[in-house]
Design a protein around this motif. Structure first.
Motif, PDB file in Angstrom:
ATOM      1  N   ARG A   1      20.394   4.995   3.457  1.00 49.59           N
ATOM      2  CA  ARG A   1      21.003   3.677   3.626  1.00 49.59           C
ATOM      3  C   ARG A   1      20.726   2.743   2.447  1.00 49.59           C
ATOM      4  NH1 ARG A   1      18.548   1.934   9.151  1.00 49.59           N
ATOM      5  NH2 ARG A   1      19.522  -0.070   8.600  1.00 49.59           N
ATOM      6  N   ASN A   2      19.777   3.123   1.596  1.00 49.04           N
ATOM      7  CA  ASN A   2      19.459   2.347   0.390  1.00 49.04           C
ATOM      8  C   ASN A   2      19.104   0.895   0.692  1.00 49.04           C
ATOM      9  OD1 ASN A   2      19.877   4.473  -1.512  1.00 49.04           O
ATOM     10  ND2 ASN A   2      22.083   4.200  -1.284  1.00 49.04           N
ATOM     11  N   ILE A   3      18.350   0.687   1.767  1.00 40.58           N
ATOM     12  CA  ILE A   3      17.956  -0.684   2.108  1.00 40.58           C
ATOM     13  C   ILE A   3      16.665  -1.085   1.406  1.00 40.58           C
ATOM     14  CG2 ILE A   3      19.136  -0.679   4.322  1.00 40.58           C
ATOM     15  CD1 ILE A   3      16.501  -0.026   5.671  1.00 40.58           C
ATOM     16  N   PHE A   4      15.980  -0.094   0.794  1.00 42.77           N
ATOM     17  CA  PHE A   4      14.749  -0.368   0.059  1.00 42.77           C
ATOM     18  C   PHE A   4      14.937  -0.017  -1.420  1.00 42.77           C
ATOM     19  CE2 PHE A   4      13.004   0.963   4.318  1.00 42.77           C
ATOM     20  CZ  PHE A   4      12.609  -0.308   4.708  1.00 42.77           C
ATOM     21  N   LYS A   5      14.247  -0.754  -2.264  1.00 43.04           N
ATOM     22  CA  LYS A   5      14.191  -0.442  -3.688  1.00 43.04           C
ATOM     23  C   LYS A   5      12.762  -0.044  -4.026  1.00 43.04           C
ATOM     24  CE  LYS A   5      14.645  -2.552  -8.278  1.00 43.04           C
ATOM     25  NZ  LYS A   5      14.922  -3.819  -9.007  1.00 43.04           N
ATOM     26  N   VAL A   6      12.610   1.056  -4.759  1.00 43.91           N
ATOM     27  CA  VAL A   6      11.286   1.545  -5.140  1.00 43.91           C
ATOM     28  C   VAL A   6      11.092   1.366  -6.641  1.00 43.91           C
ATOM     29  CG1 VAL A   6       9.752   3.547  -5.221  1.00 43.91           C
ATOM     30  CG2 VAL A   6      11.282   3.233  -3.267  1.00 43.91           C
ATOM     31  N   THR A   7       9.966   0.775  -7.030  1.00 37.96           N
ATOM     32  CA  THR A   7       9.609   0.649  -8.443  1.00 37.96           C
ATOM     33  C   THR A   7       8.214   1.231  -8.659  1.00 37.96           C
ATOM     34  OG1 THR A   7       8.705  -1.596  -8.115  1.00 37.96           O
ATOM     35  CG2 THR A   7      11.029  -1.412  -8.782  1.00 37.96           C
ATOM     36  N   PHE A   8       7.874   1.444  -9.914  1.00 40.20           N
ATOM     37  CA  PHE A   8       6.603   2.065 -10.251  1.00 40.20           C
ATOM     38  C   PHE A   8       5.814   1.188 -11.220  1.00 40.20           C
ATOM     39  CE2 PHE A   8       9.509   5.398  -9.028  1.00 40.20           C
ATOM     40  CZ  PHE A   8       8.744   6.150  -8.140  1.00 40.20           C
ATOM     41  N   ASN A   9       4.621   0.845 -10.788  1.00 36.96           N
ATOM     42  CA  ASN A   9       3.662   0.132 -11.633  1.00 36.96           C
ATOM     43  C   ASN A   9       4.207  -1.202 -12.153  1.00 36.96           C
ATOM     44  OD1 ASN A   9       0.936   0.493 -12.424  1.00 36.96           O
ATOM     45  ND2 ASN A   9       1.564   0.844 -14.533  1.00 36.96           N
ATOM     46  N   GLN A  10       4.921  -1.925 -11.287  1.00 40.22           N
ATOM     47  CA  GLN A  10       5.479  -3.218 -11.668  1.00 40.22           C
ATOM     48  C   GLN A  10       4.664  -4.392 -11.133  1.00 40.22           C
ATOM     49  OE1 GLN A  10       8.299  -3.569 -13.771  1.00 40.22           O
ATOM     50  NE2 GLN A  10       7.691  -1.434 -14.011  1.00 40.22           N
ATOM     51  N   ASN A  11       3.837  -4.166 -10.095  1.00 39.07           N
ATOM     52  CA  ASN A  11       3.119  -5.283  -9.483  1.00 39.07           C
ATOM     53  C   ASN A  11       1.830  -4.790  -8.852  1.00 39.07           C
ATOM     54  OD1 ASN A  11       2.471  -7.770  -8.360  1.00 39.07           O
ATOM     55  ND2 ASN A  11       4.592  -8.219  -7.819  1.00 39.07           N
ATOM     56  N   PHE A  12       0.969  -4.214  -9.681  1.00 39.47           N
ATOM     57  CA  PHE A  12      -0.237  -3.563  -9.185  1.00 39.47           C
ATOM     58  C   PHE A  12      -1.132  -4.518  -8.407  1.00 39.47           C
ATOM     59  CE2 PHE A  12      -4.589  -2.094  -9.355  1.00 39.47           C
ATOM     60  CZ  PHE A  12      -4.476  -0.738  -9.063  1.00 39.47           C
ATOM     61  N   LYS A  13      -1.363  -5.710  -8.948  1.00 42.29           N
ATOM     62  CA  LYS A  13      -2.287  -6.663  -8.316  1.00 42.29           C
ATOM     63  C   LYS A  13      -1.839  -7.019  -6.900  1.00 42.29           C
ATOM     64  CE  LYS A  13      -5.723  -9.645  -8.059  1.00 42.29           C
ATOM     65  NZ  LYS A  13      -5.798 -10.804  -8.961  1.00 42.29           N
ATOM     66  N   ASP A  14      -0.537  -7.254  -6.714  1.00 36.98           N
ATOM     67  CA  ASP A  14      -0.052  -7.610  -5.378  1.00 36.98           C
ATOM     68  C   ASP A  14      -0.138  -6.419  -4.421  1.00 36.98           C
ATOM     69  OD1 ASP A  14       0.381 -10.174  -6.098  1.00 36.98           O
ATOM     70  OD2 ASP A  14       2.565 -10.101  -6.048  1.00 36.98           O
ATOM     71  N   VAL A  15       0.075  -5.212  -4.931  1.00 36.46           N
ATOM     72  CA  VAL A  15      -0.023  -4.030  -4.070  1.00 36.46           C
ATOM     73  C   VAL A  15      -1.453  -3.851  -3.570  1.00 36.46           C
ATOM     74  CG1 VAL A  15       0.082  -1.504  -4.021  1.00 36.46           C
ATOM     75  CG2 VAL A  15       1.973  -2.811  -5.016  1.00 36.46           C
ATOM     76  N   ILE A  16      -2.419  -3.858  -4.455  1.00 36.50           N
ATOM     77  CA  ILE A  16      -3.804  -3.634  -4.027  1.00 36.50           C
ATOM     78  C   ILE A  16      -4.292  -4.797  -3.160  1.00 36.50           C
ATOM     79  CG2 ILE A  16      -4.901  -4.628  -6.100  1.00 36.50           C
ATOM     80  CD1 ILE A  16      -7.009  -2.409  -5.868  1.00 36.50           C
ATOM     81  N   SER A  17      -3.822  -6.001  -3.431  1.00 33.23           N
ATOM     82  CA  SER A  17      -4.204  -7.145  -2.604  1.00 33.23           C
ATOM     83  C   SER A  17      -3.648  -7.011  -1.193  1.00 33.23           C
ATOM     84  CB  SER A  17      -3.720  -8.446  -3.247  1.00 33.23           C
ATOM     85  OG  SER A  17      -4.362  -8.671  -4.485  1.00 33.23           O
ATOM     86  N   ASN A  18      -2.420  -6.540  -1.075  1.00 30.07           N
ATOM     87  CA  ASN A  18      -1.844  -6.308   0.249  1.00 30.07           C
ATOM     88  C   ASN A  18      -2.563  -5.183   0.977  1.00 30.07           C
ATOM     89  OD1 ASN A  18       0.742  -7.854   1.158  1.00 30.07           O
ATOM     90  ND2 ASN A  18       0.975  -7.616  -1.053  1.00 30.07           N
ATOM     91  N   CYS A  19      -2.944  -4.145   0.243  1.00 27.51           N
ATOM     92  CA  CYS A  19      -3.708  -3.060   0.862  1.00 27.51           C
ATOM     93  C   CYS A  19      -5.027  -3.589   1.433  1.00 27.51           C
ATOM     94  CB  CYS A  19      -3.986  -1.956  -0.153  1.00 27.51           C
ATOM     95  SG  CYS A  19      -2.540  -0.949  -0.591  1.00 27.51           S
ATOM     96  N   GLN A  20      -5.599  -4.585   0.789  1.00 26.62           N
ATOM     97  CA  GLN A  20      -6.825  -5.199   1.284  1.00 26.62           C
ATOM     98  C   GLN A  20      -6.564  -6.058   2.518  1.00 26.62           C
ATOM     99  OE1 GLN A  20      -8.293  -8.770  -0.677  1.00 26.62           O
ATOM    100  NE2 GLN A  20     -10.361  -7.899  -0.767  1.00 26.62           N
ATOM    101  N   GLN A  21      -5.469  -6.800   2.521  1.00 27.92           N
ATOM    102  CA  GLN A  21      -5.267  -7.853   3.510  1.00 27.92           C
ATOM    103  C   GLN A  21      -4.498  -7.442   4.758  1.00 27.92           C
ATOM    104  OE1 GLN A  21      -3.382 -10.904   1.166  1.00 27.92           O
ATOM    105  NE2 GLN A  21      -5.101 -11.005  -0.279  1.00 27.92           N
ATOM    106  N   VAL A  22      -3.601  -6.462   4.626  1.00 25.70           N
ATOM    107  CA  VAL A  22      -2.749  -6.100   5.768  1.00 25.70           C
ATOM    108  C   VAL A  22      -3.581  -5.355   6.806  1.00 25.70           C
ATOM    109  CG1 VAL A  22      -0.773  -4.737   6.531  1.00 25.70           C
ATOM    110  CG2 VAL A  22      -0.635  -6.056   4.409  1.00 25.70           C
ATOM    111  N   LYS A  23      -3.562  -5.844   8.034  1.00 26.94           N
ATOM    112  CA  LYS A  23      -4.348  -5.240   9.108  1.00 26.94           C
ATOM    113  C   LYS A  23      -3.685  -3.957   9.575  1.00 26.94           C
ATOM    114  CE  LYS A  23      -6.337  -9.563  10.814  1.00 26.94           C
ATOM    115  NZ  LYS A  23      -6.507 -10.458  11.985  1.00 26.94           N
ATOM    116  N   ARG A  24      -4.528  -2.974   9.958  1.00 25.85           N
ATOM    117  CA  ARG A  24      -4.067  -1.688  10.451  1.00 25.85           C
ATOM    118  C   ARG A  24      -4.606  -1.454  11.843  1.00 25.85           C
ATOM    119  NH1 ARG A  24      -5.118  -1.537   5.120  1.00 25.85           N
ATOM    120  NH2 ARG A  24      -3.659  -0.471   3.719  1.00 25.85           N
ATOM    121  N   ASP A  25      -3.840  -0.765  12.653  1.00 26.24           N
ATOM    122  CA  ASP A  25      -4.276  -0.446  14.007  1.00 26.24           C
ATOM    123  C   ASP A  25      -5.574   0.363  13.959  1.00 26.24           C
ATOM    124  OD1 ASP A  25      -2.078  -1.702  15.025  1.00 26.24           O
ATOM    125  OD2 ASP A  25      -0.890   0.133  15.257  1.00 26.24           O
ATOM    126  N   GLY A  26      -6.545  -0.055  14.770  1.00 27.84           N
ATOM    127  CA  GLY A  26      -7.804   0.671  14.854  1.00 27.84           C
ATOM    128  C   GLY A  26      -8.818   0.295  13.804  1.00 27.84           C
TER     129      GLY A  26
END
Length: 213
Positions: free
Chosen positions: A79-104
């Motif tokens: 459906r092409n509803i997502f766009k994938v890029t590589f190494n364009q926003n490392f700081k925001d990615v790792i920050s989200n990995c820190q902040q986004v809550k996960r089940d359990g």
């Protein structure tokens, strides 16, 4: 148990205990982190703890041709509803990995110290990210360490259903195009298993690491 000093050294991974813990201490300098990943070792610890270095046995990995993409996931990708890029926003990615809550999970092992260390590795071209966008908004992604022919995945996040899977699949397709051997996923979980990841003996993993560096 090995206690690290300022010397740039790791014991052989065969010295890890049954849980996979190899050593404690040291630092998160770019030099030590590069040595760790090239030696089949990674840091994993909580805020307020000393740095703990791991080399689990068995090791969770994906042989790239074994990627499983479900029919429903293929429909989403088509459906092409997502766009994938590589190494364009490392700081925001790792920050989200820190902040986004996960089940359990009640907290995160990605400390501010870890973010600073991996951002330095990104500046050196060693740590890299995958970003997933929807309507120009970052809604998923992952990051890890690029060893040249092995990519060591560290963490991923999703703000929209399936966004982290899109990042994972996008990464695997890119690695296949560039003739990588393996995606390291460290330890078992059911989500990774559903994508085709399997556990292999640490000795086999180390042989692949040594053959590709």
């Amino acid at each position: 148990m090995h206690y690290l000093t300022s010397d740039l050294f790791f014991p052989p991974v065969s010295h890890a205990n049954r849980d996979g813990i190899l050593a404690i201490g040291g630092d998160l300098s770019p030099e030590r982190l590069q040595l760790a990943y090239k030696s089949g070792i990674f840091p994993w610890f909580n805020e307020g703890e000393p740095i703990i270095w791991w080399s689990p046995n068995p090791r969770m990995v994906l042989f790239l041709d074994d990627l499983i993409v479900s029919k429903s996931m293929r429909n989403i990708l088509n459906r092409n509803i997502f766009k994938v890029t590589f190494n364009q926003n490392f700081k925001d990615v790792i920050s989200n990995c820190q902040q986004v809550k996960r089940d359990g999970q009640t907290g995160t092992w990605i400390t501010n110290e870890m973010i600073e260390a991996y951002c330095k590795l990104n500046e050196l071209g060693i740590a890299k990210s995958v970003e997933v966008w929807q309507n120009d908004q970052l809604i998923g992604g992952l990051y890890g360490i690029d060893l040249g022919h092995v990519f060591c995945g560290e963490s991923m996040f999703s703000l929209v259903s399936n966004a982290s899977k899109v990042a994972f699949i996008g990464l695997v397709n890119q690695l296949k195009e560039e003739n990588y051997r393996l995606l390291d996923c460290q330890v078992h979980n059911e989500h990774l298993e559903s994508l085709g990841c399997i556990e292999i003996e640490r000795n086999e993993f180390m042989s692949i690491i040594k053959d590709t560096i």
